[in-house]
Write a protein that holds these residues in place. Structure first.
Motif, short mmCIF file in Angstrom:
data_model
loop_
_atom_site.label_atom_id
_atom_site.label_comp_id
_atom_site.label_asym_id
_atom_site.label_seq_id
_atom_site.Cartn_x
_atom_site.Cartn_y
_atom_site.Cartn_z
N GLY A 3 7.38 34.78 16.35
CA GLY A 3 6.19 34.98 15.67
C GLY A 3 6.40 35.48 14.28
O GLY A 3 5.59 35.67 13.45
N ARG A 4 7.65 35.30 13.78
CA ARG A 4 7.92 35.90 12.49
C ARG A 4 8.08 34.69 11.64
O ARG A 4 7.98 34.88 10.24
N SER A 5 8.45 33.28 11.85
CA SER A 5 8.33 32.38 11.04
C SER A 5 7.96 31.03 11.52
O SER A 5 7.66 30.84 12.72
N LEU A 6 7.87 29.96 10.55
CA LEU A 6 7.25 28.89 10.90
C LEU A 6 8.12 27.69 10.45
O LEU A 6 8.86 28.07 9.34
N SER A 7 8.36 26.79 11.44
CA SER A 7 9.52 25.50 10.93
C SER A 7 8.59 24.59 10.33
O SER A 7 7.35 24.25 10.77
N LEU A 8 9.13 23.98 9.45
CA LEU A 8 8.23 22.80 8.77
C LEU A 8 9.16 21.61 8.59
O LEU A 8 10.57 21.66 8.33
N GLY A 9 8.73 20.57 8.79
CA GLY A 9 9.25 19.04 8.76
C GLY A 9 8.78 18.31 7.73
O GLY A 9 7.47 18.03 7.78
N LEU A 10 9.17 18.47 6.66
CA LEU A 10 9.00 17.47 5.52
C LEU A 10 9.54 16.34 5.39
O LEU A 10 10.70 15.68 5.57
N SER A 11 8.36 15.11 5.47
CA SER A 11 8.73 13.74 5.48
C SER A 11 7.76 13.10 4.35
O SER A 11 7.07 12.32 4.49
N GLY A 12 8.28 13.26 2.94
CA GLY A 12 7.74 12.70 1.82
C GLY A 12 8.32 11.46 1.59
O GLY A 12 9.06 10.95 2.04
N GLU A 13 7.65 10.91 0.63
CA GLU A 13 8.37 9.69 -0.11
C GLU A 13 10.06 9.91 -0.36
O GLU A 13 10.64 8.92 -0.09
N LYS A 14 10.25 10.72 -1.23
CA LYS A 14 11.74 11.10 -1.60
C LYS A 14 12.40 12.16 -0.58
O LYS A 14 13.53 11.96 -0.66
N GLU A 15 11.45 13.00 -0.10
CA GLU A 15 12.47 14.23 0.34
C GLU A 15 12.31 14.31 1.97
O GLU A 15 10.91 14.07 2.28
N ARG A 16 13.07 14.50 2.83
CA ARG A 16 12.94 14.64 4.08
C ARG A 16 13.83 15.85 4.38
O ARG A 16 15.07 15.94 4.18
N ALA A 17 13.23 16.90 5.04
CA ALA A 17 13.97 18.18 5.12
C ALA A 17 13.36 19.17 6.18
O ALA A 17 12.33 18.82 6.52
N LEU A 18 14.18 19.93 6.80
CA LEU A 18 13.63 21.07 7.61
C LEU A 18 13.83 22.21 7.11
O LEU A 18 14.69 22.64 6.55
N LYS A 19 12.76 23.06 7.20
CA LYS A 19 12.72 24.29 6.53
C LYS A 19 12.07 25.57 7.27
O LYS A 19 11.24 24.98 8.19
N VAL A 20 12.34 26.81 6.98
CA VAL A 20 11.64 27.65 7.86
C VAL A 20 11.08 28.68 6.68
O VAL A 20 11.73 28.96 5.66
N ILE A 21 9.67 29.00 7.09
CA ILE A 21 8.97 29.96 5.88
C ILE A 21 8.76 31.23 6.82
O ILE A 21 8.24 31.25 8.07
N PRO A 22 8.96 32.46 6.37
CA PRO A 22 8.90 33.62 7.03
C PRO A 22 7.20 33.88 6.88
O PRO A 22 6.63 33.74 5.73
#
Length: 143
Positions: A3-22
């Motif tokens: 419950g402390r972080s959120l995972s994000l999957g970015l799937s844009g036109e140029k960027e594809r990445a996995l990120k974690v946000i507190p």
């Protein structure tokens, strides 16, 4: 899972990445950069493992479209994702891992809608660490 972080999957036109946000605030930390994405690259489905150590994600194989594969990557980052051995034509969506880490469920479809399937996989993830009371043990992120 803690419950402390959120995972994000970015799937844009140029960027594809996995990120974690507190969730308490702060910058997103990149776990994995897929590099420049080809045009029309679809998104992906992702979920945390119950112990909070990995993010599982499914995305298409750029060498064999429309085949999708299941991968996992450590939340700590710095290590390339590893294939988990599951390949499925036409997508792996809505990943869900049971709290005991022993089952994964996902939705898939194969071409025409009458070929759709719902799968449950058992005993393919590494055993989750547990506390003496049997609850999944979590580690604070960022350590």
């Amino acid at each position: 899972p803690d419950g402390r972080s959120l995972s994000l999957g970015l799937s844009g036109e140029k960027e594809r990445a996995l990120k974690v946000i507190p969730l308490a605030g702060g910058e997103a930390r990149e776990i994995w950069d897929f590099g420049e994405a080809p045009q029309r690259m679809p998104g992906f489905s992702l979920t945390w493992t119950p112990d909070g150590r990995y993010i599982l994600f499914a995305t298409w194989d750029p060498e064999d479209r429309p085949t999708w594969e299941l991968w996992r990557v450590p939340v700590e980052g710095g290590i390339p994702p590893e294939k988990m051995g599951l390949r499925k034509r036409w997508g792996i969506w809505d990943l869900t891992v049971r709290p005991d880490g022993r089952r994964l469920a996902f939705a898939s479809r194969g071409g025409p809608s009458d070929e759709s399937e719902l799968w449950v996989l058992e005993n393919f993830l590494p055993a989750a660490e547990t506390s003496p009371d049997g609850a999944p043990r979590t580690r604070p992120l960022g350590h």
